[in-house]
Design an enzyme around this catalytic site. Sequence first.
Site, mmCIF file in Angstrom:
data_model
loop_
_atom_site.group_PDB
_atom_site.id
_atom_site.type_symbol
_atom_site.label_atom_id
_atom_site.label_comp_id
_atom_site.label_asym_id
_atom_site.label_seq_id
_atom_site.Cartn_x
_atom_site.Cartn_y
_atom_site.Cartn_z
ATOM 1 N N HIS A 211 0.843 -1.196 0.000
ATOM 2 C CA HIS A 211 0.000 0.000 0.000
ATOM 3 C C HIS A 211 0.876 1.242 0.000
ATOM 4 C CE1 HIS A 211 -2.648 -3.143 1.521
ATOM 5 N NE2 HIS A 211 -3.658 -2.408 1.118
ATOM 6 N N LYS B 157 -0.995 -7.925 -4.134
ATOM 7 C CA LYS B 157 -1.973 -6.834 -4.177
ATOM 8 C C LYS B 157 -1.252 -5.497 -4.074
ATOM 9 C CE LYS B 157 -5.739 -4.661 -1.590
ATOM 10 N NZ LYS B 157 -6.311 -4.466 -0.245
#
Lengths: 204, 204
Positions: free
Chosen positions: A104, A128
Site C-alpha cells: 500500500h 496486491k
Amino acid sequence: MKIVASVSSLSEAEQASSLPSVDVIELRLDLFDTFPSVEFVKELTKAKILTIRKVEDGGQFIGNDEERLEIYGRYAEACQYADVETGSYDAFFDLPCTIIESYHNFSETPSYNFLADLIDSSQGDIFKIAVMGRSKKDVVTICRILSEYESVVAFLMGREFSYTRILAVLMGAPFIYCHTGSAVVSGQIHVKTADKILRLLGVR
Amino acid sequence: MKIVASVSSLSEAEQASSLPSVDVIELRLDLFDTFPSVEFVKELTKAKILTIRKVEDGGQFIGNDEERLEIYGRYAEACQYADVETGSYDAFFDLPCTIIESYHNFSETPSYNFLADLIDSSQGDIFKIAVMGRSKKDVVTICRILSEYESVVAFLMGREFSYTRILAVLMGAPFIYCHTGSAVVSGQIHVKTADKILRLLGVR
C-alpha cells in the site's frame, strides 16, 4: 474474478455473507471493535480473507508483530486467504492460507520498476498493489503491471480513479475489493455497483 | 464525455434522436440504404457526426473521393462534426465542421510510436483510434496514448476489449461510440449500457 467485500464489523460481515453479489469477505480485523469468535468466522458462507493491518500500513492495529501473528494463527484455519504486507517476516508467509502479499502507498504511485521488483521478489501466492493515483501516468503504470503479471490485483486509490478497480479485474486480477456500506478507502465502490458494472460489461 | 450513437439507417437515426442517453449521433452514411435529406439531418435533435467510410477503411462507400467529398459537402452545414480518415487529402480537412481525424486497423494494434506519430501529424481537431485488440499489451498501448494526448478517442475493437471503450472516456476521451440496436463493430456496446456504466462509476 471474485468480488470481495471488505468488512469492519460483525454486522457488516453477517450482511456480506448474505449478499449474492459477494464472493469473498475480507475481515479487516484491525477495524473490528471486538474480535469475532472463530466459530462465527467459520459460519460465514463465503470464502474469507484474514487481514490485520498495522497503523503504518493504513490500518488500526496497534499491537506488535508477535501479537499480530498470534491473532492471524488463531483465525487461519477458518480463512482461505491471509493478507500479509510485503516485508513482513517469514512466519507470516507460513500461515496455512493462500497468501495475498500486499503493498500500500497512500501518497503516490511508485514507478513500474519499483512495483515490478516487489512482485518479482514476492513470497506470497497473489500480489496486491493499492497505491494513490495522482495522474493518468499512474493509470499506465498499473495497466503495465496488470499486462505483465498474473495473479496480481493492482489499482489506484482516489475517487477519480475508482475505475482502475474495474480495469484491474477486466485485465485478469483475481479480486476486486469493495464495500457494503460506506467506502473505507477513497475510491472503493459498493459490491452491488461492482456486480452491476461487471454484468453490464458481460464478464459476470 | 459524450455518448455517440453510430447509426446506419433513417429509422435508427430517428430512434437515437429520441434517446435521452444519446448526446451525439454519428451518421454512418456509407451504411444507409438511401441518403437522408439535409432537412432530415438538421431536424435530428442531437449534435451530428458525418461519416462516409470507404471499403478499405471498414465501411461500405464504393464511390471515388470526389463523390465522397461532394456528399460530405452537402451535409456539412447540418453537422457539427465530420469524421475524416487520416491520410485523406486536404480538401476533406477544410470542411466547415470540427474534424475527427480517424485511424482504423481491423487486424492489429500498431506500436505506441506509430500511433503517436499519427496524432503528432494530425490535421484534425480530435483524433480517433480504433484498432483490433489481441493482448493485454495492446491495452497498455491505448492507455499510454490516452495518458499522453488530449482530444483523442482511442480504444480496442474486439469483444473481450469492450471495456477499453469505457476506459477511454474515463481517461478523458471526448466520445464513446455506441450502438442503438446491434453492434456494427465487434465490442461496441449499447448506448444505454454505456450510460448505465458511466452513471454507476459516478462520472455522468
